[in-house]
Design a protein around this motif. Structure first.
Motif, PDB file in Angstrom:
ATOM      1  N   GLY A  18       0.818  -1.212   0.000  1.00 55.86           N
ATOM      2  CA  GLY A  18       0.000   0.000   0.000  1.00 55.86           C
ATOM      3  C   GLY A  18       0.850   1.258   0.000  1.00 55.86           C
ATOM      4  N   LYS A  19       1.891   1.270   0.820  1.00 62.62           N
ATOM      5  CA  LYS A  19       2.767   2.444   0.879  1.00 62.62           C
ATOM      6  C   LYS A  19       3.499   2.632  -0.445  1.00 62.62           C
ATOM      7  CE  LYS A  19       6.479   4.538   3.594  1.00 62.62           C
ATOM      8  NZ  LYS A  19       7.380   4.395   4.760  1.00 62.62           N
ATOM      9  N   ALA A  20       3.950   1.506  -1.021  1.00 62.89           N
ATOM     10  CA  ALA A  20       4.647   1.587  -2.311  1.00 62.89           C
ATOM     11  C   ALA A  20       3.722   2.138  -3.389  1.00 62.89           C
ATOM     12  CB  ALA A  20       5.169   0.209  -2.700  1.00 62.89           C
ATOM     13  N   SER A  21       2.449   1.766  -3.321  1.00 60.63           N
ATOM     14  CA  SER A  21       1.478   2.239  -4.312  1.00 60.63           C
ATOM     15  C   SER A  21       1.335   3.756  -4.257  1.00 60.63           C
ATOM     16  CB  SER A  21       0.125   1.571  -4.058  1.00 60.63           C
ATOM     17  OG  SER A  21      -0.815   1.977  -5.019  1.00 60.63           O
ATOM     18  N   GLN A  22       1.372   4.339  -3.054  1.00 55.88           N
ATOM     19  CA  GLN A  22       1.287   5.795  -2.915  1.00 55.88           C
ATOM     20  C   GLN A  22       2.500   6.477  -3.546  1.00 55.88           C
ATOM     21  OE1 GLN A  22       0.824   6.602   1.254  1.00 55.88           O
ATOM     22  NE2 GLN A  22      -1.174   5.642   1.397  1.00 55.88           N
ATOM     23  N   ILE A  23       3.680   5.896  -3.317  1.00 54.21           N
ATOM     24  CA  ILE A  23       4.904   6.473  -3.893  1.00 54.21           C
ATOM     25  C   ILE A  23       4.869   6.397  -5.413  1.00 54.21           C
ATOM     26  CG2 ILE A  23       7.414   6.190  -4.048  1.00 54.21           C
ATOM     27  CD1 ILE A  23       7.294   5.152  -1.137  1.00 54.21           C
ATOM     28  N   ILE A  24       4.409   5.257  -5.928  1.00 47.65           N
ATOM     29  CA  ILE A  24       4.316   5.085  -7.385  1.00 47.65           C
ATOM     30  C   ILE A  24       3.315   6.081  -7.976  1.00 47.65           C
ATOM     31  CG2 ILE A  24       3.550   3.489  -9.176  1.00 47.65           C
ATOM     32  CD1 ILE A  24       4.769   1.232  -7.446  1.00 47.65           C
ATOM     33  N   ALA A  25       2.224   6.350  -7.243  1.00 45.82           N
ATOM     34  CA  ALA A  25       1.234   7.330  -7.716  1.00 45.82           C
ATOM     35  C   ALA A  25       1.871   8.712  -7.843  1.00 45.82           C
ATOM     36  CB  ALA A  25       0.043   7.378  -6.761  1.00 45.82           C
ATOM     37  N   GLU A  26       2.685   9.111  -6.853  1.00 50.18           N
ATOM     38  CA  GLU A  26       3.374  10.408  -6.931  1.00 50.18           C
ATOM     39  C   GLU A  26       4.359  10.432  -8.090  1.00 50.18           C
ATOM     40  OE1 GLU A  26       5.056  12.167  -3.491  1.00 50.18           O
ATOM     41  OE2 GLU A  26       3.418  11.561  -2.174  1.00 50.18           O
ATOM     42  N   ALA A  27       5.069   9.323  -8.283  1.00 49.12           N
ATOM     43  CA  ALA A  27       6.023   9.254  -9.395  1.00 49.12           C
ATOM     44  C   ALA A  27       5.308   9.364 -10.729  1.00 49.12           C
ATOM     45  CB  ALA A  27       6.822   7.959  -9.314  1.00 49.12           C
ATOM     46  N   GLY A  28       4.149   8.712 -10.836  1.00 46.23           N
ATOM     47  CA  GLY A  28       3.384   8.780 -12.080  1.00 46.23           C
ATOM     48  C   GLY A  28       2.947  10.196 -12.406  1.00 46.23           C
ATOM     49  N   MET A  29       2.505  10.936 -11.370  1.00 42.66           N
ATOM     50  CA  MET A  29       2.116  12.329 -11.593  1.00 42.66           C
ATOM     51  C   MET A  29       3.319  13.181 -11.980  1.00 42.66           C
ATOM     52  SD  MET A  29      -0.820  13.162  -8.730  1.00 42.66           S
ATOM     53  CE  MET A  29       0.104  12.500  -7.352  1.00 42.66           C
ATOM     54  N   ALA A  30       4.456  12.901 -11.367  1.00 41.92           N
ATOM     55  CA  ALA A  30       5.668  13.654 -11.691  1.00 41.92           C
ATOM     56  C   ALA A  30       6.092  13.404 -13.140  1.00 41.92           C
ATOM     57  CB  ALA A  30       6.797  13.276 -10.735  1.00 41.92           C
ATOM     58  N   ILE A  31       5.960  12.163 -13.587  1.00 50.42           N
ATOM     59  CA  ILE A  31       6.311  11.824 -14.980  1.00 50.42           C
ATOM     60  C   ILE A  31       5.460  12.638 -15.947  1.00 50.42           C
ATOM     61  CG2 ILE A  31       6.155   9.983 -16.705  1.00 50.42           C
ATOM     62  CD1 ILE A  31       6.985   8.033 -14.422  1.00 50.42           C
ATOM     63  N   ASP A  32       4.152  12.734 -15.661  1.00 49.01           N
ATOM     64  CA  ASP A  32       3.262  13.510 -16.522  1.00 49.01           C
ATOM     65  C   ASP A  32       3.578  15.003 -16.431  1.00 49.01           C
ATOM     66  OD1 ASP A  32       1.993  11.178 -17.240  1.00 49.01           O
ATOM     67  OD2 ASP A  32       0.398  11.375 -15.759  1.00 49.01           O
ATOM     68  N   GLU A  33       3.763  15.483 -15.200  1.00 44.29           N
ATOM     69  CA  GLU A  33       3.997  16.906 -14.981  1.00 44.29           C
ATOM     70  C   GLU A  33       5.291  17.377 -15.646  1.00 44.29           C
ATOM     71  OE1 GLU A  33       3.004  20.649 -13.526  1.00 44.29           O
ATOM     72  OE2 GLU A  33       1.816  18.817 -13.350  1.00 44.29           O
ATOM     73  N   MET A  34       6.325  16.548 -15.584  1.00 51.14           N
ATOM     74  CA  MET A  34       7.633  16.938 -16.115  1.00 51.14           C
ATOM     75  C   MET A  34       7.807  16.570 -17.584  1.00 51.14           C
ATOM     76  SD  MET A  34       9.952  15.702 -12.922  1.00 51.14           S
ATOM     77  CE  MET A  34       9.560  16.194 -11.261  1.00 51.14           C
ATOM     78  N   GLN A  35       6.825  15.861 -18.124  1.00 52.60           N
ATOM     79  CA  GLN A  35       6.943  15.370 -19.505  1.00 52.60           C
ATOM     80  C   GLN A  35       8.267  14.621 -19.675  1.00 52.60           C
ATOM     81  OE1 GLN A  35       6.335  18.813 -22.027  1.00 52.60           O
ATOM     82  NE2 GLN A  35       4.138  18.849 -21.631  1.00 52.60           N
ATOM     83  N   ALA A  36       8.440  13.632 -18.821  1.00 55.27           N
ATOM     84  CA  ALA A  36       9.706  12.899 -18.754  1.00 55.27           C
ATOM     85  C   ALA A  36      10.064  12.257 -20.092  1.00 55.27           C
ATOM     86  CB  ALA A  36       9.621  11.819 -17.674  1.00 55.27           C
TER      87      ALA A  36
END
Length: 297
Positions: A202-220
């Motif tokens: 569950g905790k890992a899922s929250q971190i992955i969710a933040e990473a996913g948003m960062a990928i979109d936000e930064m246009q990685a």
């Protein structure tokens, strides 16, 4: 029709309300008013900014957040300024987490550099405005207040960036074309796993969710997933386990991000090599059971 009000009953109700208030939140503001700020220019400026926020929230009847800002003001007055509030401290709308995560990273990086010395007042204003933005975004019912806190943060950070920018070079002959600049690391996240497992917690899922948003936000442009294991088990088995963990994170990211993750992702497998925490062979170590997510833009 105007109702008759018994003055004795009215006075008693006022006294009773004051007694109730004294046992509730909101009492830290008086404590903060009594301290004398000292220390660095940044700490003094941060005290003033937090006091302004505490006063405002108190007037609006938000005694809980008034206390939060008052306690941070007291800490700043003692020349022990707190770091920008963690996003996990607020229950933020998912749609706003990406922008706030990017803003917090920029602020933390500036404070860790020389912003507190070169732009002490602007840096303090940026930190307070960011926390104001977070607090208003959590409540999410006063769009004008959200917009003001966000605008204050953007204006303060613009001043901070200007102060940290290198001085322009003196005129010189036109240089030869520079080689293409290397890609810059934009963000790093770490996902940990249970022993001998590649399942997402569950905790890992929250971190992955933040990473996913960062990928979109930064246009990685590139995502690197590096898989690791602790030293319990054989080296060959740990290589395979690390690979499974990296692929589990890839699958979860593919769901969380709008971007086609697989097309821009590199998977690197290290097994029990390059462990974050050195241990003897055969030792279980939670910090070494991980996948590192590196986002490059």
């Amino acid at each position: 029709m105007k109702r008759f009000q018994n003055p004795i009953l009215k006075k008693s109700a006022a006294v009773f309300g004051a007694v109730l208030l004294s046992g509730c939140a909101g009492m830290q503001l008086d404590n903060a008013r009594m301290v004398e700020p000292g220390g660095s220019a940044f700490s003094t400026a941060l005290y003033k900014e937090y006091m302004a926020l505490s006063e405002l929230e108190f007037l609006e009847g938000d005694y809980k957040d008034s206390d939060v800002f008052a306690l941070r003001a007291i800490s700043a007055a003692g020349n022990n300024p707190s770091t920008p509030e963690e996003m996990s401290a607020r229950n933020l709308p998912p749609a706003n987490k990406g922008e706030l995560a990017t803003a917090r990273r920029e602020l933390v990086e500036a404070l860790a550099a020389t912003a507190t010395e070169k732009a002490s007042v602007n840096a303090a204003q940026a930190q307070a405005a960011f926390e104001c933005w977070m607090q208003e975004q959590e409540e999410n019912f006063q769009p004008d207040d959200i917009a003001k806190c966000r605008a204050d943060y953007m204006a303060s950070m613009k001043a901070v960036r200007s102060a940290l920018a290198p001085a322009p070079a003196t005129a010189a002959p036109a240089p030869a074309p520079a080689p293409k600049a290397p890609q810059r690391m934009a963000a790093t996240y770490t996902v940990n796993f249970d022993f001998d497992s590649d399942s997402i917690t569950g905790k890992a899922s929250q971190i992955i969710a933040e990473a996913g948003m960062a990928i979109d936000e930064m246009q990685a442009s590139t995502i690197i997933l590096s898989g690791y294991a602790d030293r319990a088990g054989s080296e060959a088995y740990n290589m395979k386990l690390s690979d499974r963990r990296a692929k589990s994170v890839l699958g979860a990211l593919d769901i969380r991000s709008r971007k086609k993750i697989a097309e821009s992702t590199q998977i690197k497998v290290y097994g029990e090599k390059n462990n974050k925490k050195k241990t003897e062979d055969g030792v279980r170590e939670a910090e070494n059971r991980r996948v590192k997510i590196e986002i490059i833009r």
